[in-house]
Scaffold this motif. Structure first.
Motif, PDB file in Angstrom:
ATOM      1  N   PHE A  23      34.325  37.154  24.710  1.00  0.00           N
ATOM      2  CA  PHE A  23      34.918  36.350  23.640  1.00  0.00           C
ATOM      3  C   PHE A  23      34.621  34.881  23.868  1.00  0.00           C
ATOM      4  O   PHE A  23      34.124  34.189  22.998  1.00  0.00           O
ATOM      5  CB  PHE A  23      36.424  36.596  23.636  1.00  0.00           C
ATOM      6  CG  PHE A  23      37.121  36.008  22.450  1.00  0.00           C
ATOM      7  CD1 PHE A  23      38.076  35.033  22.617  1.00  0.00           C
ATOM      8  CD2 PHE A  23      36.826  36.445  21.184  1.00  0.00           C
ATOM      9  CE1 PHE A  23      38.739  34.505  21.524  1.00  0.00           C
ATOM     10  CE2 PHE A  23      37.480  35.917  20.084  1.00  0.00           C
ATOM     11  CZ  PHE A  23      38.435  34.950  20.255  1.00  0.00           C
ATOM     12  N   LEU A  24      34.900  34.397  25.072  1.00  0.00           N
ATOM     13  CA  LEU A  24      34.573  33.020  25.406  1.00  0.00           C
ATOM     14  C   LEU A  24      33.089  32.840  25.628  1.00  0.00           C
ATOM     15  O   LEU A  24      32.616  31.726  25.796  1.00  0.00           O
ATOM     16  CB  LEU A  24      35.335  32.579  26.659  1.00  0.00           C
ATOM     17  CG  LEU A  24      36.774  32.158  26.432  1.00  0.00           C
ATOM     18  CD1 LEU A  24      37.412  31.784  27.755  1.00  0.00           C
ATOM     19  CD2 LEU A  24      36.892  31.024  25.463  1.00  0.00           C
ATOM     20  N   GLY A  25      32.356  33.947  25.662  1.00  0.00           N
ATOM     21  CA  GLY A  25      30.915  33.834  25.861  1.00  0.00           C
ATOM     22  C   GLY A  25      30.236  33.134  24.712  1.00  0.00           C
ATOM     23  O   GLY A  25      29.154  32.599  24.875  1.00  0.00           O
ATOM     24  N   MET A  26      30.831  33.145  23.552  1.00  0.00           N
ATOM     25  CA  MET A  26      30.249  32.427  22.438  1.00  0.00           C
ATOM     26  C   MET A  26      30.701  30.983  22.445  1.00  0.00           C
ATOM     27  O   MET A  26      31.861  30.680  22.536  1.00  0.00           O
ATOM     28  CB  MET A  26      30.656  33.046  21.104  1.00  0.00           C
ATOM     29  CG  MET A  26      29.998  32.326  19.949  1.00  0.00           C
ATOM     30  SD  MET A  26      30.738  32.723  18.366  1.00  0.00           S
ATOM     31  CE  MET A  26      32.334  32.024  18.612  1.00  0.00           C
ATOM     32  N   PRO A  84      42.248  32.698  35.148  1.00  0.00           N
ATOM     33  CA  PRO A  84      42.017  34.142  34.968  1.00  0.00           C
ATOM     34  C   PRO A  84      40.632  34.401  34.389  1.00  0.00           C
ATOM     35  O   PRO A  84      40.109  33.603  33.609  1.00  0.00           O
ATOM     36  CB  PRO A  84      43.128  34.551  33.997  1.00  0.00           C
ATOM     37  CG  PRO A  84      43.459  33.298  33.258  1.00  0.00           C
ATOM     38  CD  PRO A  84      43.266  32.181  34.227  1.00  0.00           C
ATOM     39  N   GLY A  85      40.047  35.546  34.770  1.00  0.00           N
ATOM     40  CA  GLY A  85      38.722  35.900  34.297  1.00  0.00           C
ATOM     41  C   GLY A  85      38.751  37.101  33.373  1.00  0.00           C
ATOM     42  O   GLY A  85      39.439  38.093  33.642  1.00  0.00           O
ATOM     43  N   PHE A  86      38.011  37.004  32.285  1.00  0.00           N
ATOM     44  CA  PHE A  86      37.921  38.086  31.301  1.00  0.00           C
ATOM     45  C   PHE A  86      36.465  38.517  31.194  1.00  0.00           C
ATOM     46  O   PHE A  86      35.597  37.719  30.852  1.00  0.00           O
ATOM     47  CB  PHE A  86      38.436  37.622  29.945  1.00  0.00           C
ATOM     48  CG  PHE A  86      39.882  37.229  29.956  1.00  0.00           C
ATOM     49  CD1 PHE A  86      40.863  38.141  29.628  1.00  0.00           C
ATOM     50  CD2 PHE A  86      40.264  35.941  30.311  1.00  0.00           C
ATOM     51  CE1 PHE A  86      42.204  37.784  29.646  1.00  0.00           C
ATOM     52  CE2 PHE A  86      41.591  35.564  30.332  1.00  0.00           C
ATOM     53  CZ  PHE A  86      42.575  36.496  30.004  1.00  0.00           C
ATOM     54  N   ALA A  87      36.205  39.781  31.480  1.00  0.00           N
ATOM     55  CA  ALA A  87      34.835  40.267  31.552  1.00  0.00           C
ATOM     56  C   ALA A  87      34.306  40.787  30.234  1.00  0.00           C
ATOM     57  O   ALA A  87      33.118  41.079  30.128  1.00  0.00           O
ATOM     58  CB  ALA A  87      34.728  41.369  32.617  1.00  0.00           C
ATOM     59  N   SER A  88      35.163  40.935  29.233  1.00  0.00           N
ATOM     60  CA  SER A  88      34.690  41.530  27.991  1.00  0.00           C
ATOM     61  C   SER A  88      35.475  41.019  26.796  1.00  0.00           C
ATOM     62  O   SER A  88      36.567  40.470  26.935  1.00  0.00           O
ATOM     63  CB  SER A  88      34.795  43.063  28.058  1.00  0.00           C
ATOM     64  OG  SER A  88      36.133  43.471  28.248  1.00  0.00           O
ATOM     65  N   LEU A  89      34.894  41.229  25.650  1.00  0.00           N
ATOM     66  CA  LEU A  89      35.526  40.862  24.396  1.00  0.00           C
ATOM     67  C   LEU A  89      36.616  41.862  24.050  1.00  0.00           C
ATOM     68  O   LEU A  89      36.405  43.068  24.134  1.00  0.00           O
ATOM     69  CB  LEU A  89      34.465  40.857  23.292  1.00  0.00           C
ATOM     70  CG  LEU A  89      34.903  40.539  21.871  1.00  0.00           C
ATOM     71  CD1 LEU A  89      35.281  39.083  21.751  1.00  0.00           C
ATOM     72  CD2 LEU A  89      33.788  40.895  20.899  1.00  0.00           C
ATOM     73  N   GLY A 463      45.642  22.718  23.365  1.00  0.00           N
ATOM     74  CA  GLY A 463      44.941  23.977  23.594  1.00  0.00           C
ATOM     75  C   GLY A 463      45.800  24.943  24.374  1.00  0.00           C
ATOM     76  O   GLY A 463      46.810  24.560  24.977  1.00  0.00           O
ATOM     77  N   GLY A 464      45.406  26.202  24.354  1.00  0.00           N
ATOM     78  CA  GLY A 464      46.085  27.203  25.160  1.00  0.00           C
ATOM     79  C   GLY A 464      45.613  27.158  26.594  1.00  0.00           C
ATOM     80  O   GLY A 464      44.725  26.370  26.954  1.00  0.00           O
ATOM     81  N   PRO A 465      46.178  27.990  27.463  1.00  0.00           N
ATOM     82  CA  PRO A 465      45.776  28.008  28.868  1.00  0.00           C
ATOM     83  C   PRO A 465      44.281  28.294  29.018  1.00  0.00           C
ATOM     84  O   PRO A 465      43.700  29.066  28.247  1.00  0.00           O
ATOM     85  CB  PRO A 465      46.614  29.147  29.463  1.00  0.00           C
ATOM     86  CG  PRO A 465      47.746  29.325  28.518  1.00  0.00           C
ATOM     87  CD  PRO A 465      47.220  28.982  27.162  1.00  0.00           C
ATOM     88  N   ILE A 466      43.682  27.672  29.988  1.00  0.00           N
ATOM     89  CA  ILE A 466      42.249  27.843  30.202  1.00  0.00           C
ATOM     90  C   ILE A 466      41.948  29.271  30.669  1.00  0.00           C
ATOM     91  O   ILE A 466      42.758  29.898  31.359  1.00  0.00           O
ATOM     92  CB  ILE A 466      41.726  26.804  31.222  1.00  0.00           C
ATOM     93  CG1 ILE A 466      40.198  26.783  31.217  1.00  0.00           C
ATOM     94  CG2 ILE A 466      42.299  27.056  32.609  1.00  0.00           C
ATOM     95  CD1 ILE A 466      39.641  25.564  31.917  1.00  0.00           C
ATOM     96  N   ALA A 467      40.816  29.793  30.237  1.00  0.00           N
ATOM     97  CA  ALA A 467      40.396  31.143  30.599  1.00  0.00           C
ATOM     98  C   ALA A 467      38.891  31.144  30.826  1.00  0.00           C
ATOM     99  O   ALA A 467      38.173  30.288  30.305  1.00  0.00           O
ATOM    100  CB  ALA A 467      40.770  32.132  29.493  1.00  0.00           C
ATOM    101  N   ASN A 468      38.410  32.090  31.605  1.00  0.00           N
ATOM    102  CA  ASN A 468      36.975  32.209  31.876  1.00  0.00           C
ATOM    103  C   ASN A 468      36.487  33.568  31.408  1.00  0.00           C
ATOM    104  O   ASN A 468      36.903  34.598  31.931  1.00  0.00           O
ATOM    105  CB  ASN A 468      36.700  32.039  33.372  1.00  0.00           C
ATOM    106  CG  ASN A 468      35.213  32.167  33.702  1.00  0.00           C
ATOM    107  OD1 ASN A 468      34.361  32.226  32.820  1.00  0.00           O
ATOM    108  ND2 ASN A 468      34.908  32.201  34.995  1.00  0.00           N
ATOM    109  N   ALA A 469      35.617  33.556  30.404  1.00  0.00           N
ATOM    110  CA  ALA A 469      34.997  34.801  29.941  1.00  0.00           C
ATOM    111  C   ALA A 469      33.543  34.548  29.567  1.00  0.00           C
ATOM    112  O   ALA A 469      33.037  35.088  28.599  1.00  0.00           O
ATOM    113  CB  ALA A 469      35.757  35.389  28.767  1.00  0.00           C
ATOM    114  N   LYS A 470      32.869  33.732  30.359  1.00  0.00           N
ATOM    115  CA  LYS A 470      31.483  33.359  30.069  1.00  0.00           C
ATOM    116  C   LYS A 470      30.511  34.412  30.611  1.00  0.00           C
ATOM    117  O   LYS A 470      29.714  34.145  31.509  1.00  0.00           O
ATOM    118  CB  LYS A 470      31.197  31.989  30.656  1.00  0.00           C
ATOM    119  CG  LYS A 470      32.035  30.872  30.030  1.00  0.00           C
ATOM    120  CD  LYS A 470      31.698  29.534  30.636  1.00  0.00           C
ATOM    121  CE  LYS A 470      32.427  28.412  29.906  1.00  0.00           C
ATOM    122  NZ  LYS A 470      33.871  28.456  30.125  1.00  0.00           N
TER     123      LYS A 470
END
Length: 557
Positions: A23-26, A84-89, A463-470
């Motif tokens: 999701f954050l990848g875009m 936190p890290g998010f690996a997928s959309l 903004g909301g809390p920072i997240a990593n999903a790149k």
């Protein structure tokens, strides 16, 4: 990118192959990412004292309660404040605000931009976000490079202040805390402090450490653009070391110098390291500014840790492992040297990690930079001081109309929608089918219109809390999350963490000589004996008075 300096434009997405959806990848074309240095009336709320400025309260009493909302479960959860890290959309996005909260009013907002200013009329991105808000945010966008000058001019005339104003930390004007904030901007303490924030769940979802930096003079004034508490690391070129068959087994400062020497091959134009002064300060636990030794307030330049860091960096330079351009002070080219393999170890902001992948993977698919696991210079337990998790804030113009303030906060609640929400998707990337489409891997790809319309504007308000999903950078989310989770166990609050303290102007330049001295001692042009003289000069030039200023703050807490 380090947010204490400036923001940079991000590249288009889908620049390298991806294996999983993000999701954050875009990052919509042209959108910026953060990575990334003068009036007394009462508040209109019935909860505030009338006829004068509201009384200061303890920091913990001024900030909102932290009420986390988890719309998407992270693959790599936060550890002690790590990102936190998010690996997928997500399979489906959640609408966190059920209906547009606005009244149809129009509010003017002033924000910076490091990029091409988008059209404000006929902009489908603005139209879509404003529809979700239910009111119109009309932007006055100024060049980020000269934003401080523009801000100072606007704040000098309270009648010309827009309804909503972004103020980066490095653009805080003189006398902001003492004369400006309480006279020009709305005290939000009566609206958001403690459980009052429950009316705005997305704002309540922002961590407490972030809100602390929005408090001035014991009252909550700012709305934050959240960042990270882990800000810096020492990177090495893992891909090159693997090619050389060299293991980066670093447990202390001596190991790092030895590794830098091993990597140095002047005949092939390769040096082990850049200037590692930032590394020296980190591994020797040099406090950012002050610390308490017993009941004595001690400045960083007076500590043994500072002396040890200087000695270590001087030893690194003397070893011959530092690139000659770094010795010559050409710091601006350090990234290029590191990314091209001319130097193999450098200190940088954590935001540089994904930026380097963005800039290099296309031409060099094996490129990888990796931060060393935290270590102490003496091989003991590392100490990592938290960085500021908020360096950009926004403020609402002071108003006696309580309904107006509540409406603006309701709009902020929409804009603070976190990762996994429709609000986050819309604010950051625009409208699907208009500003982006999705490729076969599910990765959103920006349209040509996005480059014109979707520029960062709303994100500078809150903004909301920072997240990593790149995950357009294969392996990055997992590696970055693992490193942060490990490093977070060593985090500690520096003295005065979360306190917005405006030092008297007469002390503004007394620390400047140490920046030059650090360079001179590192390069062998001066010695640690010169440090003692510099400290004495600092003390007599106002350092001891500055200590008394901070001691008075401590005594009042």
């Amino acid at each position: 990118m380090n947010t204490t300096t400036h923001l940079r434009k991000a590249s288009r997405v889908a620049d390298v192959p991806v294996e999983r959806r993000s999701f954050l990848g875009m990052v919509a074309a042209g959108a910026a990412v953060v990575g990334v240095p003068a009036l007394l009336t009462g508040c209109g709320s019935s909860d505030a004292p009338q006829g004068g400025e509201a009384a200061a309260v303890k920091l913990e009493d001024a900030i909102p309660s932290y009420i986390p909302q988890e719309y998407v479960e992270p693959d790599f959860p936060s550890v002690n404040g790590s990102t936190p890290g998010f690996a997928s959309l997500p399979d489906a996005l959640v609408q966190s605000v059920s209906s547009p909260p606005g009244s149809g009013a129009t509010f003017v907002a002033m924000t910076p931009l490091w990029g091409t200013i988008p059209p404000t009329k006929g902009n489908k991105y603005y139209e879509a976000v404003n529809e979700a808000l239910g009111s119109t945010v009309q932007f006055q966008i100024a060049d980020g490079n000269t934003y401080g000058d523009k801000l100072a001019t606007v704040l000098a005339s309270s009648k010309d202040v827009p309804d909503w104003v972004c103020v980066p930390n490095w653009n805080l004007p003189p006398r902001f805390a003492s004369e400006i904030v309480g006279n020009v901007f709305q005290d939000l303490t009566p609206f958001l402090a403690g459980d009052k924030v429950k009316d705005y769940p997305n704002l309540a979802n922002i961590p407490s450490d972030v809100w602390k930096f929005c408090v001035f003079n014991g009252r909550l004034y700012g709305l934050p653009m959240p960042g990270e508490v882990l800000t810096d690391a020492t990177f090495y070129r893992q891909d090159v070391l693997e090619q050389l068959g060299i293991s980066p087994d670093v447990k202390n400062g001596e190991d790092l110098i030895a590794l830098a020497l091993e990597l140095t091959d002047t005949g092939s134009g390769r040096w082990g390291a850049e200037d590692l002064w930032t590394t020296a300060a980190i591994i020797h636990a040099v406090p950012p500014k002050w610390r308490l030794d017993g009941d004595k307030l001690v400045h960083r330049i007076e500590t043994e840790e500072y002396r040890a860091a200087l000695a270590w960096n001087a030893k690194l330079f003397a070893s011959g492992a530092v690139h000659p351009d770094a010795i010559a002070g050409q710091e601006g080219d350090a990234k290029q040297r590191f990314q091209s393999g001319k130097s193999l170890i450098m200190a940088d902001g954590l935001g540089s990690w994904n930026e380097a992948l963005r800039d290099n993977l296309g031409a060099n698919p094996t490129f990888w930079q990796q931060p060393f696991a935290p270590f102490a210079g003496d091989g003991g337990t590392p100490v990592l001081f938290k960085g500021n998790p908020a360096n950009i804030y926004s403020f609402l113009k002071k108003s006696d109309d309580e309904g107006r303030i509540k409406e603006l906060l309701a709009l902020a609640n929409v804009l603070a929608g976190p990762f996994g929400t429709t609000e986050f998707d819309l604010v950051n990337y625009g409208v699907e089918g208009v500003h982006y489409t999705k490729d076969a891997d599910g990765l959103p790809v920006p349209t040509d219109l996005a480059a014109t319309e979707v520029q960062p504007t709303y994100m500078f308000l809150v903004g909301g809390p920072i997240a990593n999903a790149k995950v357009q950078y294969p392996g990055y989310v997992e590696a970055a999350s693992a490193w942060q989770a490990d490093a977070a166990q060593y985090l500690t609050d520096p003295l005065f963490f979360g306190r917005q303290i405006a030092e008297p102007q007469q002390y503004a330049s007394i620390g400047q000589p140490f920046q030059d001295l650090e360079k001179d001692i590192s390069r062998g042009r001066k010695s640690l004996d010169d440090l003692e003289d510099a400290v004495q000069t600092w003390k007599s030039s106002g350092g001891d008075e500055l200590r008394a200023f901070y001691q008075d703050i401590l005594d009042k807490e």
